[in-house]
Write an enzyme that holds these catalytic residues in place. Structure first.
Site, PDB file in Angstrom:
ATOM      1  N   GLU A   1      20.560 -31.796 -12.348  1.00 30.24           N
ATOM      2  CA  GLU A   1      19.253 -32.151 -12.904  1.00 30.24           C
ATOM      3  C   GLU A   1      18.178 -31.437 -12.084  1.00 30.24           C
ATOM      4  O   GLU A   1      17.620 -31.986 -11.142  1.00 30.24           O
ATOM      5  CB  GLU A   1      19.026 -33.668 -12.886  1.00 30.24           C
ATOM      6  CG  GLU A   1      17.766 -34.068 -13.652  1.00 30.24           C
ATOM      7  CD  GLU A   1      17.511 -35.558 -13.653  1.00 30.24           C
ATOM      8  OE1 GLU A   1      17.466 -36.152 -14.745  1.00 30.24           O
ATOM      9  OE2 GLU A   1      17.352 -36.129 -12.546  1.00 30.24           O
TER      10      GLU A   1
ATOM     11  N   GLU B   1      18.086 -46.019 -10.383  1.00 35.20           N
ATOM     12  CA  GLU B   1      17.716 -44.760  -9.733  1.00 35.20           C
ATOM     13  C   GLU B   1      16.447 -44.874  -8.901  1.00 35.20           C
ATOM     14  O   GLU B   1      15.372 -45.154  -9.431  1.00 35.20           O
ATOM     15  CB  GLU B   1      17.508 -43.650 -10.765  1.00 35.20           C
ATOM     16  CG  GLU B   1      17.147 -42.322 -10.130  1.00 35.20           C
ATOM     17  CD  GLU B   1      17.032 -41.169 -11.106  1.00 35.20           C
ATOM     18  OE1 GLU B   1      16.992 -40.013 -10.647  1.00 35.20           O
ATOM     19  OE2 GLU B   1      16.966 -41.420 -12.330  1.00 35.20           O
TER      20      GLU B   1
END
Length: 319
Positions: free
Chosen positions: A298, A196
């Site tokens: 998120e 990520e």
């Protein structure tokens, strides 16, 4: 006039469905015609939230008091809103891990991904430092083992923070070597890593891997389909933009998406990202058989969680 099932549930609200379920009747999830959606478990933590606030002043925008959901209530809400998965529970906490495992058995949702790194700082197990490689590999292995009871094969990895006085090329080479070293472990367990990038504009000043473009160059050097990119749409917009072109051109290297709007890291519709168009691009690739993964929420909603989950489900649905 007779209401359709989805219209009835929307008018009635998720709370009423939860009561019905507790009374012994499991609600049918709404029909899904669109992206496969999941929710990061951090969104269920209420006051214990761990995702940083990225709005001015770093204030909590959520309706107060922010509600904390038990794992059972969290997955019941996911099912009621038409979500197929959840992600990133704290597998190191045996109480939380076991509670989510029991809830998963009850509601049948996919555990989409678990995080191997202990935090964005990746203390003691970063990719940028060769001295921490063995610890990194141990964390990856432990995370894979923790995910097996959930059926989870996707492991989130973070690079850690930049090392002062060390060139980016040297740090990139360390990341590539660490990921290559993890490939035999992934092959042995039939698992994959998703790396990520995190923006340094609002979220993590000093983080090493900041853009999808750099992440994709890293993956090219690793050279394994077991190592892919976690494309967080919020982070990418904050740092680099060019969302739809990057997604279309590199979908074969993307293993997962995450959702949040910029600026502020709130729900879609609060910022500058045209999420309907981004979702449509992903959906078209899904229809072509080029993407079979999830997109996970998120962010910090400015409205009740159930309300924003229903709204995103509708936004990600296509006829």
């Amino acid at each position: 006039m007779k209401l359709k099932r989805r219209e009835f549930f929307g008018a009635l609200g998720v709370g009423a469905m939860a009561v019905s379920s507790r009374a012994g009747e499991k609600p049918d999830p709404p029909p899904v015609r669109g992206l496969r959606l999941s929710v990061t478990c951090d969104m269920f933590r209420g006051p214990d939230v761990r995702v940083p606030f990225d709005n001015p002043g770093r204030t909590d925008p959520r309706p107060q008091p922010a509600r904390k959901y038990s794992p059972n209530d969290a997955l019941e809400l996911c099912q009621a809103c038409g979500y197929e998965g959840f992600e990133n529970l704290d597998w190191r906490d045996p109480t939380e891990r076991d509670a989510y495992l029991q809830a998963q058995k009850k509601f049948g949702l996919d555990c989409v991904a678990l995080g191997a790194s202990k935090s964005p700082f990746a203390p003691g197990c970063s990719l940028v430092d060769p001295a921490e490689r063995e610890s990194f590999l141990r964390e990856v292995t432990s995370c894979i083992e923790a995910g097996k009871p959930f059926g989870t094969r996707r492991i989130v990895v973070l690079t850690g923070m930049e090392r002062e006085g060390i060139s980016r090329e040297e740090q990139m080479a360390s990341c590539v070597a660490g990921l290559r070293a993890a490939v035999p472990i992934l092959e042995r367990h039939d698992a994959s890593i998703i790396v990520e990038p995190i923006n340094t504009v609002a979220t993590r000043p000093g983080y090493f891997l900041t853009t999808a473009s750099d992440g994709l160059r890293m993956l090219e050097r690793v050279g394994s389909p077991r190592v892919q990119l976690l494309f967080d749409i919020y982070h990418q917009q904050a740092q680099e933009g060019n969302l739809i072109n990057l997604i279309r051109d590199h979908i074969d290297q993307i293993g997962h998406f995450q959702i949040g709007d910029h600026p502020g890291r709130h729900q879609p519709g609060t910022g500058e990202i045209n999420y309907r168009n981004v979702f449509r691009a992903i959906y078209e690739l899904q229809q072509e058989g080029r993407y079979k993964g999830f997109a996970g929420l998120e962010y910090h909603p400015t409205v009740p969680l159930a309300e924003t989950m229903r709204a995103v489900r509708q936004l990600a649905d296509f006829p």
